[in-house]
Design an enzyme around this catalytic site. Structure first.
Site, PDB file in Angstrom:
ATOM      1  N   LYS A 168       0.844  -1.191   0.000  1.00  0.00           N
ATOM      2  CA  LYS A 168       0.000   0.000   0.000  1.00  0.00           C
ATOM      3  C   LYS A 168       0.881   1.243   0.000  1.00  0.00           C
ATOM      4  O   LYS A 168       2.010   1.227   0.512  1.00  0.00           O
ATOM      5  CB  LYS A 168      -0.911   0.017   1.227  1.00  0.00           C
ATOM      6  CG  LYS A 168      -1.930  -1.115   1.254  1.00  0.00           C
ATOM      7  CD  LYS A 168      -2.970  -0.945   0.155  1.00  0.00           C
ATOM      8  CE  LYS A 168      -3.969  -2.079   0.154  1.00  0.00           C
ATOM      9  NZ  LYS A 168      -3.426  -3.346  -0.346  1.00  0.00           N
ATOM     10  N   ASP A 169       0.343   2.330  -0.565  1.00  0.00           N
ATOM     11  CA  ASP A 169       1.099   3.572  -0.702  1.00  0.00           C
ATOM     12  C   ASP A 169       1.663   4.027   0.631  1.00  0.00           C
ATOM     13  O   ASP A 169       1.008   3.937   1.674  1.00  0.00           O
ATOM     14  CB  ASP A 169       0.197   4.677  -1.253  1.00  0.00           C
ATOM     15  CG  ASP A 169      -0.287   4.374  -2.648  1.00  0.00           C
ATOM     16  OD1 ASP A 169       0.250   4.952  -3.600  1.00  0.00           O
ATOM     17  OD2 ASP A 169      -1.214   3.545  -2.775  1.00  0.00           O
ATOM     18  N   ARG A 170       2.885   4.548   0.566  1.00  0.00           N
ATOM     19  CA  ARG A 170       3.510   5.078   1.771  1.00  0.00           C
ATOM     20  C   ARG A 170       2.984   6.470   2.100  1.00  0.00           C
ATOM     21  O   ARG A 170       2.646   6.755   3.257  1.00  0.00           O
ATOM     22  CB  ARG A 170       5.036   5.132   1.595  1.00  0.00           C
ATOM     23  CG  ARG A 170       5.739   5.757   2.794  1.00  0.00           C
ATOM     24  CD  ARG A 170       7.240   5.775   2.629  1.00  0.00           C
ATOM     25  NE  ARG A 170       7.895   6.373   3.782  1.00  0.00           N
ATOM     26  CZ  ARG A 170       9.200   6.527   3.894  1.00  0.00           C
ATOM     27  NH1 ARG A 170      10.004   6.129   2.911  1.00  0.00           N
ATOM     28  NH2 ARG A 170       9.717   7.066   4.974  1.00  0.00           N
TER      29      ARG A 170
END
Length: 321
Positions: free
Chosen positions: A60-62
């Site tokens: 998942k996006d940081r």
């Protein structure tokens, strides 16, 4: 974009909920500005287990606020032990037991809630693009994060496939994915140019919506064309590798013409024993809603696994920074 972490929210949609019984503890975790691998490592440290024993469905996006499931071997944990854990930038929202470790790819999709600020331009045209996207979908490009900084993963992968050499397993996977995604995007770009990305051509490998089932379409066929218009099935593009299965006739001729200059890359993928697969050329958004207010766009939508929210935004606006 991403002026604040809250401007980019992602909620994982699991294929199923944990059963409540079993030898693995599943935890639904909200993370803020944190990397998925880093959170997995922190969970392993707190649970005193090996990092490889921590399961999650996908990265998942940081630079976002994201919610996803992780799993841990429960045999080494005391009941409610997790309540004492202090992991920066994370919250454990709920837990449950399950019989199996959570595996990569075991998710139904992701729900995105995004805010784009400081819009400049004609909002009427943006409204039209949103309406068109809702009714037609959009080209299912791989986003730039697939290719590394300035696309460097592609040429590095090409050099590795040509010269050989040992690579860490994770790096090997990144390189192979970058090459295959690049080749897919090349075919998709041509189908977009020909205005054929959302309709069938004779010999297309067609995928059934929401499944991995594929077959070759023989046209003309009014029923297949109608089902394509209704999003029941989609034309696909190549994820090259080692497989005899592929398009036929017109679709095969188009793909062969585009990919003939990349025969070295494709042969390298075969030698690396990568299995070929197909990917839908069209991306359909679930539950799309939006609000345009002055110079701000708030948009929400659901994507299947492997699709990119940045691809959606790139179809709507040009972004800087």
């Amino acid at each position: 974009m991403r002026v604040r972490l809250e401007d980019f929210r992602v909620e994982e949609i699991p294929q199923f909920e944990p059963s409540g019984e079993g030898s693995h503890l599943w935890l639904q975790v909200e993370k803020r500005g944190a990397n998925t691998d880093w959170v997995a490592g922190q969970l392993a440290s707190q649970a005193k287990c090996a990092a490889r024993d921590v399961g999650f469905a996908g990265m998942k996006d940081r630079h976002a606020v994201t919610t996803q499931w992780f799993s841990l071997p429960a045999s080494q944990l005391q009941p409610e032990h997790w309540r004492d854990w202090d992991i920066p930038d994370t919250r454990i929202l709920k837990t449950s037991l399950h019989q199996k470790k959570l595996k990569r790819g075991v998710l139904k999709g992701n729900r995105f809630s995004l805010v784009v600020r400081d819009l400049v331009g004609e909002t009427g045209a943006l409204q039209q693009r949103l309406e068109k996207m809702k009714s037609r979908g959009l080209p299912n490009y791989f986003g730039p994060q697939r290719f590394g900084h300035n696309g460097s993963n592609v040429w590095r992968a090409a050099r590795w496939l040509d010269k050989g050499g040992r690579l860490a397993r994770a790096k090997r996977s990144i390189y192979l994915s970058a090459v295959r995604s690049f080749l897919f995007n090349e075919v998709l770009a041509e189908r977009v140019r020909l205005k054929q990305w959302d309709r069938l051509i004779d010999g297309d490998v067609v995928s059934l919506d929401g499944s991995h089932s594929v077959f070759v379409a023989a046209l003309p066929d009014a029923d297949l064309e109608k089902r394509c218009q209704e999003f029941d099935l989609h034309p696909t593009g190549p994820m090259p590798g080692d497989s005899p299965f592929g398009p036929e006739r017109e679709a095969a001729e188009l793909e062969s013409r585009l990919l003939e200059r990349y025969t070295d890359l494709i042969e390298g993928l075969r030698k690396a024993r990568v299995d070929a697969s197909r990917r839908s050329l069209r991306l359909c958004l679930g539950d799309l809603d939006w609000e345009l207010q002055d110079d701000r766009l708030s948009i929400g939508f659901t994507l299947p696994p492997g699709a990119y929210a940045t691809t959606v935004v790139d179809e709507l606006v040009s972004t800087r920074g």
